[in-house]
Scaffold this motif. Sequence first.
Motif, PDB file in Angstrom:
ATOM      1  N   ARG A 295       2.268   6.708  -6.742  1.00 40.22           N
ATOM      2  CA  ARG A 295       1.244   7.653  -7.183  1.00 40.22           C
ATOM      3  C   ARG A 295       1.731   9.102  -6.991  1.00 40.22           C
ATOM      4  O   ARG A 295       1.582   9.936  -7.877  1.00 40.22           O
ATOM      5  CB  ARG A 295      -0.048   7.409  -6.387  1.00 40.22           C
ATOM      6  N   VAL A 296       2.351   9.336  -5.857  1.00 41.46           N
ATOM      7  CA  VAL A 296       2.852  10.693  -5.587  1.00 41.46           C
ATOM      8  C   VAL A 296       3.958  11.035  -6.597  1.00 41.46           C
ATOM      9  O   VAL A 296       3.958  12.105  -7.213  1.00 41.46           O
ATOM     10  CB  VAL A 296       3.384  10.798  -4.129  1.00 41.46           C
TER      11      VAL A 296
ATOM     12  N   TRP B 286       0.833  -1.213   0.000  1.00 40.37           N
ATOM     13  CA  TRP B 286       0.000   0.000   0.000  1.00 40.37           C
ATOM     14  C   TRP B 286       0.857   1.249   0.000  1.00 40.37           C
ATOM     15  O   TRP B 286       0.606   2.202  -0.738  1.00 40.37           O
ATOM     16  CB  TRP B 286      -0.952   0.002   1.202  1.00 40.37           C
ATOM     17  N   ILE B 287       1.907   1.221   0.832  1.00 42.94           N
ATOM     18  CA  ILE B 287       2.794   2.395   0.873  1.00 42.94           C
ATOM     19  C   ILE B 287       3.469   2.560  -0.489  1.00 42.94           C
ATOM     20  O   ILE B 287       3.640   3.651  -1.017  1.00 42.94           O
ATOM     21  CB  ILE B 287       3.875   2.233   1.975  1.00 42.94           C
TER      22      ILE B 287
ATOM     23  N   LYS C 226       2.343   1.663  -3.432  1.00 43.82           N
ATOM     24  CA  LYS C 226       1.430   2.222  -4.445  1.00 43.82           C
ATOM     25  C   LYS C 226       1.269   3.728  -4.240  1.00 43.82           C
ATOM     26  O   LYS C 226       1.297   4.506  -5.191  1.00 43.82           O
ATOM     27  CB  LYS C 226       0.050   1.555  -4.323  1.00 43.82           C
ATOM     28  N   LEU C 227       1.133   4.115  -2.969  1.00 39.55           N
ATOM     29  CA  LEU C 227       0.951   5.528  -2.657  1.00 39.55           C
ATOM     30  C   LEU C 227       2.183   6.324  -3.105  1.00 39.55           C
ATOM     31  O   LEU C 227       2.083   7.382  -3.734  1.00 39.55           O
ATOM     32  CB  LEU C 227       0.736   5.682  -1.143  1.00 39.55           C
ATOM     33  N   ARG C 228       3.348   5.778  -2.794  1.00 44.92           N
ATOM     34  CA  ARG C 228       4.599   6.460  -3.157  1.00 44.92           C
ATOM     35  C   ARG C 228       4.690   6.640  -4.675  1.00 44.92           C
ATOM     36  O   ARG C 228       5.012   7.719  -5.169  1.00 44.92           O
ATOM     37  CB  ARG C 228       5.776   5.624  -2.643  1.00 44.92           C
TER      38      ARG C 228
ATOM     39  N   ASN D  53       2.652  11.735 -10.075  1.00 42.56           N
ATOM     40  CA  ASN D  53       1.928  12.994 -10.259  1.00 42.56           C
ATOM     41  C   ASN D  53       2.766  14.230  -9.979  1.00 42.56           C
ATOM     42  O   ASN D  53       2.583  15.255 -10.626  1.00 42.56           O
ATOM     43  CB  ASN D  53       0.700  13.030  -9.350  1.00 42.56           C
TER      44      ASN D  53
ATOM     45  N   ASP E 132      -7.775  -7.807  -4.531  1.00 43.36           N
ATOM     46  CA  ASP E 132      -6.512  -7.067  -4.559  1.00 43.36           C
ATOM     47  C   ASP E 132      -5.276  -7.980  -4.638  1.00 43.36           C
ATOM     48  O   ASP E 132      -4.152  -7.495  -4.606  1.00 43.36           O
ATOM     49  CB  ASP E 132      -6.404  -6.144  -3.329  1.00 43.36           C
TER      50      ASP E 132
END
Length: 354
Positions: A56-57, A49-50, A52-54, A60, A236
């Motif tokens: 994504r950041v 999860w971390i 994917k978030l990383r 973008n 998932d």
Amino acid sequence: MVARGSASVFIGQELCQNGQVINILQTMTTDLGAFHPRYNPTWLTGFPWIMKLRMRVIGNYSPQVVQCRRILLEALTPEIDKRRSCASNNDLNWQRPDDMLQELVENATPPPGQDVYTFIMNQLLFLTFASIHTTTENGTIVLYRLLQNPDVLNELLEEQNDVLRQEVFTTIDPDKQQNGGNPSHVFTADRIKKMTKLDSVCREALRLRSQFYELAHTNVTNQNIVLSNGTVIPPDGDVLINFWHNHHNKKEGKYNDVDSKHIDVNEYDDLAEFKPFRYVNTGYPSTKVGDDYLVFGEGKHACPGRWFAMQEIKTIVSVLIRDYDVRAASDIVFPIGSPGLPFGKVTIVKRNIQ
Ligand code: HEM
């Protein structure tokens, strides 16, 4: 070569001359890929999860991405405006470009809150991610196989000479007018199609790509998916297909012989070997997906760009071996594992062509 060739089809003849744009198409995927925790920091792979978030950041907001988007937008905006204006004014001096950008200009339906320029740029960025790096890597694999097998390279040269000779003697060639050069020097799509040995070499080289896993496929539903062998994929959960196994396992595939009878690959013990002309006249071109050939995935989401990619790879290989004497100057190594790209020293000397 791949970035420029792809750019001419994606964004047109004019923009594909823009050095900054080409540079982005060339490097963006690898630059961003370098941020993947597989490389750095590896401990993050234990925390999806971390991770994917990383990503994504980074995807973008990282300065590299922001800069790529700015340059692309600055290059695309005047071109989009020009095309729209020419079309709406029925400009008789304007010829509708036959490229993806034009399709997007005519059919773009941006989501609410997004302007058409950003929408088109995003579509092109997506295309770039899917196409340039993949085509380059796989083209490289084909080239290294040829370097490892100089006799095969020579046979491919003979094949292209035969095809070009036949064409020049039997047709009045439209390329002559368009390119102003010797028509025998132009590799059109039709000519490339006739090079069946080249196509077989490509399929065989890609089948033997030294990688273990296909791209992950995620269960995006909120229910378990139970496979026919009882394996449960939770919501998932990722499925990784063992590419290597399928490409080497005698039971996975079938292909046709010259008479189009089905032959079970069980009969063949040579799947670990590079047999360049294995697929000549079998009805199995380099673009045909199957359980025994997962290079382009399979099923509903199999790669829609595979015909384009193979056309590019075959054209680039043909031009390179025709114009340059390319030879291995050391052992060529195909390492096993991911990304598994081959390496070795190479000499490249321009040929003297009349
Ligand atoms: C040798 C080069 C290429 C390779 C090895 C390759 C491989 C793949 C693979 C493995 C997939 C995923 C299939 C799956 O989910 O099972 C895919 C999807 C895709 N590829 Fe390619 N690709 C290549 C070139 C291209 C090119 C040149 C384009 C565009 C011009 C392209 C556009 C796409 C798109 C749009 C998808 C997503 C399809 C979907 O989800 O429905 N690819 N490709």
